[in-house]
Write a protein that holds these residues in place. Structure first.
Motif, PDB file in Angstrom:
ATOM      1  N   UNK A 113      57.515  36.329  21.841  1.00  0.00           N
ATOM      2  CA  UNK A 113      58.276  37.505  22.268  1.00  0.00           C
ATOM      3  C   UNK A 113      59.199  37.985  21.161  1.00  0.00           C
ATOM      4  N   UNK A 114      59.669  39.231  21.331  1.00  0.00           N
ATOM      5  CA  UNK A 114      60.690  39.776  20.449  1.00  0.00           C
ATOM      6  C   UNK A 114      61.443  40.858  21.192  1.00  0.00           C
ATOM      7  N   UNK A 115      62.675  41.075  20.772  1.00  0.00           N
ATOM      8  CA  UNK A 115      63.516  42.133  21.326  1.00  0.00           C
ATOM      9  C   UNK A 115      63.508  43.318  20.386  1.00  0.00           C
ATOM     10  N   UNK A 116      63.469  44.511  20.976  1.00  0.00           N
ATOM     11  CA  UNK A 116      63.519  45.759  20.227  1.00  0.00           C
ATOM     12  C   UNK A 116      64.468  46.678  20.999  1.00  0.00           C
ATOM     13  N   UNK A 117      65.745  46.612  20.672  1.00  0.00           N
ATOM     14  CA  UNK A 117      66.747  47.353  21.439  1.00  0.00           C
ATOM     15  C   UNK A 117      66.854  46.756  22.831  1.00  0.00           C
ATOM     16  N   UNK A 118      66.771  47.602  23.861  1.00  0.00           N
ATOM     17  CA  UNK A 118      66.870  47.149  25.249  1.00  0.00           C
ATOM     18  C   UNK A 118      65.549  46.590  25.767  1.00  0.00           C
ATOM     19  N   UNK A 119      64.501  46.611  24.943  1.00  0.00           N
ATOM     20  CA  UNK A 119      63.164  46.195  25.368  1.00  0.00           C
ATOM     21  C   UNK A 119      62.806  44.821  24.813  1.00  0.00           C
ATOM     22  N   UNK A 120      62.092  44.045  25.611  1.00  0.00           N
ATOM     23  CA  UNK A 120      61.546  42.761  25.196  1.00  0.00           C
ATOM     24  C   UNK A 120      60.041  42.821  25.387  1.00  0.00           C
ATOM     25  N   UNK A 121      59.303  42.498  24.334  1.00  0.00           N
ATOM     26  CA  UNK A 121      57.845  42.476  24.363  1.00  0.00           C
ATOM     27  C   UNK A 121      57.392  41.022  24.392  1.00  0.00           C
TER      28      UNK A 121
ATOM     29  N   UNK B 297      47.936  38.325  28.376  1.00  0.00           N
ATOM     30  CA  UNK B 297      48.246  39.739  28.252  1.00  0.00           C
ATOM     31  C   UNK B 297      49.577  40.000  27.600  1.00  0.00           C
ATOM     32  N   UNK B 298      50.130  41.131  27.973  1.00  0.00           N
ATOM     33  CA  UNK B 298      51.376  41.647  27.412  1.00  0.00           C
ATOM     34  C   UNK B 298      52.208  42.205  28.548  1.00  0.00           C
ATOM     35  N   UNK B 299      53.488  41.864  28.582  1.00  0.00           N
ATOM     36  CA  UNK B 299      54.395  42.580  29.476  1.00  0.00           C
ATOM     37  C   UNK B 299      55.637  42.981  28.696  1.00  0.00           C
ATOM     38  N   UNK B 300      56.213  44.087  29.130  1.00  0.00           N
ATOM     39  CA  UNK B 300      57.390  44.647  28.468  1.00  0.00           C
ATOM     40  C   UNK B 300      58.506  44.711  29.501  1.00  0.00           C
ATOM     41  N   UNK B 301      59.677  44.266  29.097  1.00  0.00           N
ATOM     42  CA  UNK B 301      60.844  44.308  29.975  1.00  0.00           C
ATOM     43  C   UNK B 301      61.919  45.195  29.364  1.00  0.00           C
ATOM     44  N   UNK B 302      62.653  45.835  30.239  1.00  0.00           N
ATOM     45  CA  UNK B 302      63.827  46.598  29.815  1.00  0.00           C
ATOM     46  C   UNK B 302      65.012  46.022  30.567  1.00  0.00           C
ATOM     47  N   UNK B 303      65.989  45.569  29.818  1.00  0.00           N
ATOM     48  CA  UNK B 303      67.174  44.944  30.408  1.00  0.00           C
ATOM     49  C   UNK B 303      66.799  43.847  31.401  1.00  0.00           C
ATOM     50  N   UNK B 304      65.741  43.065  31.073  1.00  0.00           N
ATOM     51  CA  UNK B 304      65.354  41.924  31.885  1.00  0.00           C
ATOM     52  C   UNK B 304      64.399  42.215  33.034  1.00  0.00           C
ATOM     53  N   UNK B 305      64.026  43.468  33.270  1.00  0.00           N
ATOM     54  CA  UNK B 305      63.102  43.820  34.354  1.00  0.00           C
ATOM     55  C   UNK B 305      61.792  44.319  33.769  1.00  0.00           C
TER      56      UNK B 305
END
Length: 188
Positions: free
Chosen positions: A116-124, A147-155
């Motif tokens: 995983x990595x963080x990119x601003x408010x997003x986590x990939x 697969x892949x999931x993307x989170x914004x502020x933990x959701x």
């Protein structure tokens, strides 16, 4: 093929060349230093001289984690898109800032590995998971997902599954060697 161990499952940028920029000089030097290829010989997004740590098709697009270089010029990069048009690379340049991290967790009869990595408010988060679904006479009956999931502020705001999850594995040994440990992310 995934191997089930006793304690856990072995879950299994375009480089620019210009003499005016030290990062570009490093990138050019990396292309001359091949690394041992990962489990897949052919890759949609990783170059032939790069190690494939994770890759899977997501319909028309592909997500991959590629490693290259050696010694001081070693790098790991997330890539998403097609061979003709990358939509996201992290870090933007192989030697740029931005940290990918690995994590894993065991499950009964399986486990999950993530990068995983963080990119601003997003986590990939890319992942490969094995879950035991059979307990009867038929044996383990493992179920694979990746697969892949993307989170914004933990959701979780986006979720994409690999078209062939049994063939998409995080090379956890390579991830542990090349990346720092990070927090395990739960897909809510």
């Amino acid at each position: 093929m995934r191997k089930i161990g006793t304690a856990f499952i072995a879950l299994a940028p375009l480089l620019l060349g210009s003499a005016a920029c030290p990062a570009r000089e490093q990138a050019a030097a990396v292309e001359e230093q091949p690394v041992t290829p990962g489990p897949a010989a052919a890759s949609a997004l990783c170059k032939p001289v790069e190690q494939v740590i994770f890759e899977c098709g997501l319909g028309e697009r592909t997500v991959a984690i590629c490693a290259g270089g050696s010694g001081e010029t070693r790098y790991v990069q997330y890539r998403y898109g097609t061979a003709d048009a990358l939509e996201l690379q992290h870090p933007a340049q192989p030697f740029g800032s931005g940290t990918l991290a690995w994590s894993s967790t065991p499950y009964s009869g399986g486990g999950e590995a993530q990068i995983s990595f963080d990119n601003g408010a997003y986590t990939y988060v890319v992942y490969s998971r094995t879950v035991r679904t059979g307990f009867g006479e038929g044996g383990n009956a493992p179920e694979f997902s990746a697969g892949l999931f993307v989170q914004r502020d933990g959701r979780t705001i986006s979720r994409k599954s690999c078209t062939d999850p049994a063939a998409a594995e995080v090379d956890i040994a390579a991830a542990q060697e090349l990346l720092p440990p990070g927090a395990f992310r739960y897909d809510d």
